[in-house]
Design a protein around this motif. Structure first.
Motif, mmCIF file in Angstrom:
data_model
loop_
_atom_site.group_PDB
_atom_site.id
_atom_site.type_symbol
_atom_site.label_atom_id
_atom_site.label_comp_id
_atom_site.label_asym_id
_atom_site.label_seq_id
_atom_site.Cartn_x
_atom_site.Cartn_y
_atom_site.Cartn_z
ATOM 1 N N PRO A 15 7.906 -9.345 10.835
ATOM 2 C CA PRO A 15 8.273 -8.287 9.892
ATOM 3 C C PRO A 15 7.004 -7.638 9.350
ATOM 4 O O PRO A 15 5.955 -8.283 9.275
ATOM 5 N N PRO A 16 7.089 -6.367 9.000
ATOM 6 C CA PRO A 16 5.892 -5.722 8.461
ATOM 7 C C PRO A 16 5.467 -6.396 7.164
ATOM 8 O O PRO A 16 6.297 -6.851 6.389
ATOM 9 N N GLN A 17 4.154 -6.499 6.978
ATOM 10 C CA GLN A 17 3.655 -7.135 5.763
ATOM 11 C C GLN A 17 3.853 -6.192 4.593
ATOM 12 O O GLN A 17 3.760 -4.978 4.724
ATOM 13 N N ARG A 18 4.112 -6.802 3.443
ATOM 14 C CA ARG A 18 4.284 -6.003 2.233
ATOM 15 C C ARG A 18 2.989 -5.311 1.858
ATOM 16 O O ARG A 18 1.918 -5.885 1.957
ATOM 17 N N LEU A 19 3.136 -4.109 1.410
ATOM 18 C CA LEU A 19 2.005 -3.362 0.898
ATOM 19 C C LEU A 19 1.764 -3.816 -0.533
ATOM 20 O O LEU A 19 2.687 -3.822 -1.348
ATOM 21 N N ARG A 20 0.586 -4.239 -0.819
ATOM 22 C CA ARG A 20 0.248 -4.742 -2.148
ATOM 23 C C ARG A 20 -0.376 -3.634 -2.988
ATOM 24 O O ARG A 20 -1.064 -2.758 -2.458
ATOM 25 N N PRO A 21 -0.162 -3.679 -4.315
ATOM 26 C CA PRO A 21 -0.744 -2.646 -5.178
ATOM 27 C C PRO A 21 -2.264 -2.525 -5.038
ATOM 28 O O PRO A 21 -2.801 -1.412 -5.018
ATOM 29 N N TRP A 22 -2.947 -3.641 -4.890
ATOM 30 C CA TRP A 22 -4.408 -3.567 -4.768
ATOM 31 C C TRP A 22 -4.814 -2.863 -3.478
ATOM 32 O O TRP A 22 -5.862 -2.216 -3.422
ATOM 33 N N GLN A 23 -3.978 -2.969 -2.426
ATOM 34 C CA GLN A 23 -4.292 -2.281 -1.175
ATOM 35 C C GLN A 23 -4.202 -0.767 -1.365
ATOM 36 O O GLN A 23 -4.981 -0.020 -0.766
ATOM 37 N N ILE A 24 -3.277 -0.346 -2.187
ATOM 38 C CA ILE A 24 -3.146 1.093 -2.461
ATOM 39 C C ILE A 24 -4.329 1.568 -3.286
ATOM 40 O O ILE A 24 -4.943 2.589 -2.990
ATOM 41 N N ARG A 25 -4.660 0.788 -4.324
ATOM 42 C CA ARG A 25 -5.764 1.206 -5.206
ATOM 43 C C ARG A 25 -7.101 1.279 -4.461
ATOM 44 O O ARG A 25 -7.928 2.128 -4.759
ATOM 45 N N GLU A 26 -7.300 0.384 -3.511
ATOM 46 C CA GLU A 26 -8.600 0.313 -2.822
ATOM 47 C C GLU A 26 -8.640 1.110 -1.520
ATOM 48 O O GLU A 26 -9.657 1.117 -0.843
ATOM 49 N N ARG A 27 -7.573 1.793 -1.167
ATOM 50 C CA ARG A 27 -7.518 2.558 0.080
ATOM 51 C C ARG A 27 -8.538 3.678 0.039
ATOM 52 O O ARG A 27 -8.662 4.402 -0.952
#
Length: 87
Positions: A15-27
């Motif tokens: 299953p696709p891995q969950r997108l974490r808030p920190w991944q969005i902030r650090e993109r």
């Protein structure tokens, strides 16, 4: 059917891995000559990350409530079953 080929099956479907808030902030994004405003992008990503945090927190709360309700239902069903068994 004789001439039909079956689709190859992947060895493991994950299953696709969950997108974490920190991944969005650090993109990070590549900057182009006439690209978008990096400050505006960063502000939007922080807003999305905050909303994702709220949604994930609510999801955990709902999942915990679901477990509690299921356990209460099982207990009630067991009690009902025991009451009807000895009548």
């Amino acid at each position: 059917m004789a001439g039909r080929r079956e689709k190859p099956r992947p060895a493991e479907v994950r299953p696709p891995q969950r997108l974490r808030p920190w991944q969005i902030r650090e993109r990070c994004f590549n900057v182009r000559r006439r690209g978008l405003d990096p400050v505006e992008i960063r502000a939007f990503l922080h807003q999305v990350a905050d909303e994702l945090t709220v949604a994930q927190t609510a999801l955990v709360a709902v999942q915990e409530e679901n477990v509690r309700i299921k356990n209460a239902l099982r207990a009630w069903q067991s009690a009902q079953s025991a009451n009807h068994r000895y009548r």
